[in-house]
Scaffold this active site. Structure first.
Site, short mmCIF file in Angstrom:
data_model
loop_
_atom_site.label_atom_id
_atom_site.label_comp_id
_atom_site.label_asym_id
_atom_site.label_seq_id
_atom_site.Cartn_x
_atom_site.Cartn_y
_atom_site.Cartn_z
N ASN A 110 0.83 -1.21 0.00
CA ASN A 110 0.00 0.00 0.00
C ASN A 110 0.86 1.25 0.00
O ASN A 110 1.93 1.30 0.61
CB ASN A 110 -0.99 -0.01 1.17
CG ASN A 110 -0.36 -0.18 2.53
OD1 ASN A 110 0.65 -0.86 2.68
ND2 ASN A 110 -0.95 0.43 3.54
N CYS A 139 -4.29 0.68 -2.27
CA CYS A 139 -4.09 -0.56 -1.51
C CYS A 139 -3.02 -1.45 -2.17
O CYS A 139 -2.78 -1.38 -3.38
CB CYS A 139 -5.37 -1.38 -1.48
SG CYS A 139 -6.70 -0.64 -0.56
N GLU A 183 -3.14 -4.57 -2.92
CA GLU A 183 -3.65 -5.46 -3.97
C GLU A 183 -3.69 -4.74 -5.31
O GLU A 183 -3.35 -5.30 -6.35
CB GLU A 183 -5.09 -5.92 -3.64
CG GLU A 183 -5.21 -6.71 -2.37
CD GLU A 183 -5.50 -5.86 -1.14
OE1 GLU A 183 -4.90 -4.77 -1.01
OE2 GLU A 183 -6.30 -6.29 -0.31
N CYS A 187 -10.35 -4.98 0.41
CA CYS A 187 -11.44 -4.00 0.51
C CYS A 187 -12.32 -4.09 -0.74
O CYS A 187 -11.97 -4.74 -1.74
CB CYS A 187 -10.87 -2.59 0.67
SG CYS A 187 -10.34 -1.83 -0.88
N1 THU Z 1 -5.29 -1.40 2.68
C1 THU Z 1 -4.74 -2.25 1.76
O1 THU Z 1 -3.62 -2.04 1.29
N2 THU Z 1 -5.50 -3.30 1.36
C2 THU Z 1 -6.74 -3.60 1.82
O2 THU Z 1 -7.37 -4.53 1.35
C3 THU Z 1 -7.32 -2.81 2.90
C4 THU Z 1 -6.60 -1.56 3.24
C5 THU Z 1 -4.48 -0.26 3.13
C6 THU Z 1 -4.98 1.09 2.68
C7 THU Z 1 -4.38 1.99 3.73
O3 THU Z 1 -3.07 2.34 3.34
C8 THU Z 1 -4.31 1.13 4.97
O4 THU Z 1 -4.45 -0.21 4.53
C9 THU Z 1 -5.36 1.44 6.00
O5 THU Z 1 -6.62 1.42 5.45
#
Ligand code: THU
Length: 134
Positions: free
Chosen positions: A46, A57, A59, A88
């Site tokens: 992320n 994110c 992914e 998410c």
């Molecule tokens: N985040 C991800 O990288 N993947 C997810 O599936 C959920 C959330 C990250 C986004 C942000 O940088 C941190 O987690 C907190 O939400």
């Protein structure tokens, strides 16, 4: 189903990718790793912005990296973060469009052998995928 040794290898790749997380605001590090049918692994983490909504994110970073390197036909994706969070909604949408057949493996980096399995279609039933323009 991806054999357990390959699941663990993919989780390890996601743990390695997570180390490159750029998350100064949430301090929540997430790593992802995609596996192609050819056996290629593409990692991502992320990346956050001071304008919080611009955050991407892990992914999606992995998916965008892979797609723009010409990689496709994804058979699995691993996601690792504290508490073993599942993707998410926004990432589920991108995954169903570009990795619809992928299995999704989720783990906590502190317990890398404790792997939960989902499928992309199972995570996003009745998805919006393609449409016919007027
Ligand atoms: N985040 C991800 O990288 N993947 C997810 O599936 C959920 C959330 C990250 C986004 C942000 O940088 C941190 O987690 C907190 O939400």
């Amino acid at each position: 189903m991806l054999p357990p040794p390959d699941q663990r290898r993919l989780v390890k790749a996601a743990i390695a990718a997570r180390k490159r997380s750029v998350s100064p605001y949430s301090k929540f590090q997430v790593g992802a790793a995609l596996l192609t049918r050819k056996g290629e692994i593409i990692g991502g983490a992320n990346v956050e912005s001071a304008s919080y909504g611009l955050t991407c994110c892990a992914e999606r970073v992995a998916l965008f990296k892979a797609l723009t390197e010409g990689k496709k036909d994804f058979i699995a994706v691993a996601v690792v973060a504290n508490g073993a969070v599942s993707p998410c909604g926004a990432c589920r949408q991108l995954l169903i469009e570009y990795a619809p057949k992928a299995e999704v493996f989720v783990a906590d980096p502190a317990k890398p052998k404790d792997i939960r399995r989902y499928t992309v279609t199972g995570l996003l039933p009745s998805a919006f995928s393609d449409f016919q323009a007027d």
